[in-house]
Design an enzyme around this catalytic site. Structure first.
Site, PDB file in Angstrom:
ATOM      1  CB  ALA A   1     -11.309 -20.399  38.919  1.00 32.89           C
ATOM      2  CG  ASP A   2     -11.832 -14.239  36.671  1.00 34.16           C
ATOM      3  OD1 ASP A   2     -11.526 -13.704  37.814  1.00 34.16           O
ATOM      4  OD2 ASP A   2     -11.045 -14.515  36.981  1.00 34.16           O
ATOM      5  NE  ARG A   3     -19.232 -16.938  34.797  1.00 41.27           N
ATOM      6  CZ  ARG A   3     -19.984 -16.582  34.236  1.00 41.27           C
ATOM      7  NH1 ARG A   3     -21.501 -17.140  34.133  1.00 41.27           N
ATOM      8  NH2 ARG A   3     -20.872 -14.849  34.441  1.00 41.27           N
TER       9      ARG A   3
END
Length: 386
Positions: A257-259
């Protein structure tokens, strides 16, 4: 092959492996200025949310170390206020390199808080600089340990889930998207770390991974890492995920995940949402594996996550080694960039990320544990794992 790494520090030098040249050429390039760190992150010479956060922190540490070694010090060492203003400009600049990846923002905010706490403690600029250097190095160092923790949590959760549904918990097939291993972190990895953990504990049969267009981080980087770890694996094009699920027994999809928003909506490499929809159709658990720093409690849901769009030309080009293999005078594989589309396309849609709704996610794993949704709910309570 030895374990891969994205960042190395030795003899006072900060270096990164140029991921744009992988897997055919392993070239480390020195990052000696803040501007070079920004360019490396922006141009994706280094990528992966944890790795770019580590590079940004280490670049700040390196910059401050260089200035501490100067006999008189720069002008902005002359007062606490000048030091604060100068460092905050640097932190803001680095954050703008890749805005979707919350780890980068978390790292710069953490350094900003350390800056303020050291000022509040009445320290002079040189002492504040030493505090920031120590904090930056800690941001990098703690990544490997937490990656191993979350990989263990996620791997054990999956084994128990399979057992609870009548399976043996062995011979597991897990698919992943993009690249989430040592090259995307400071070591071991997140979703690829989960796969590595299953392999190390004898529970994995095979890893499957998508090419992850348009930058091919799967076919270039994940393939390279799995080869180096001797993990049995199979590559597939992004459009083949549905076919894979129809014809193979896939026990889980694990992604990074990036966010992650407060409700569990998750931004990750483009194509993740597609995989989640297909996994739901085939009743395959969909697991997000990421550090606590990736969870953004200030963002209520995915609709508020900024999505970075890459230059259109990147979706039109492919870079790789010449085939058949051609070596240059130094014995290095020759590479080339080719255009695979007509020139001058009127429109190219090229977002780096998409957002997978929490309703399609089975579990979210951090170094603090595993979160699942309550019966009948479509969103997560992430409180226990942040």
């Amino acid at each position: 092959m030895p374990a891969l790494t994205s960042i190395r520090t030795s003899e006072g030098k900060l270096e990164i492996v140029n991921q744009l040249l992988l897997p055919h050429t392993v070239e480390f390039i020195e990052v000696s200025t803040i501007a070079e760190a920004y360019d490396a992150i922006k141009s994706m010479k280094i990528r992966g949310a944890p790795a770019i956060a580590s590079l940004a922190a280490l670049a700040v540490a390196d910059y401050l170390t260089q200035n501490l070694q100067r006999a008189s010090g720069p002008e902005w060492f002359g007062s606490v206020e000048a030091f604060r203003e100068h460092v905050n400009v640097i932190l803001t600049y680095l954050f703008t390199a890749r805005p979707t990846a919350v780890n980068l923002g978390a790292a710069t905010r953490r350094l900003s808080r350390k800056l303020q706490s050291s000022i509040d403690a009445g320290k002079d600029p040189r002492a504040i600089a030493q505090d920031l250097i120590a904090e930056a190095k800690e941001i990098d160092a703690e990544d490997v340990g937490r990656n191993k923790e979350m990989s263990k949590h996620g791997g054990e959760w999956l084994v128990e889930r399979v057992k609870s549904q009548g399976g043996s918990g062995e011979g597991l097939n897990v698919m992943t998207v993009c690249n989430t291993g040592s090259l995307a972190t400071s070591g071991y990895g997140t979703a690829l770390g989960l796969i590595t953990y299953l392999h190390e504990t004898g529970k994995l049969q095979r890893a499957f991974y998508t090419q992850s267009t348009p930058y091919h981080q799967g076919s270039r980087l994940t393939a390279f890492e799995l080869q180096s770890l001797n993990i049995p694996s199979t590559m597939l094009c992004d459009s083949m995920v549905g076919s894979l699920f129809q014809h193979h027994n896939i026990h889980a999809v694990a992604v990074g995940a990036d966010r992650i928003a407060r409700n569990g909506d998750t931004a990750n490499k483009i194509g993740t949402y597609n995989a989640a929809v297909l996994a739901a159709r085939h009743n395959i658990p969909f697991i997000v594996v990421a550090p606590v720093s990736t969870v953004d409690l200030d963002v209520a849901d995915g609709s508020s996550i900024p999505i970075e769009h890459r230059p259109a030309i990147e979706a039109c080009l492919v870079r790789g080694a010449l085939y058949p293999t051609t070596l240059d005078a130094n014995g290095v594989k020759q590479q080339a960039t080719v255009m695979v589309t007509p020139e001058g396309l009127d429109g190219v849609y090229n977002p780096s990320f998409d957002v997978t709704p929490a309703s399609l996610i089975t579990a979210i794993v951090t170094e603090k544990g595993v979160a699942v949704k309550k019966e009948g709910e479509d969103v997560f309570d992430l409180t226990p794992i942040v």
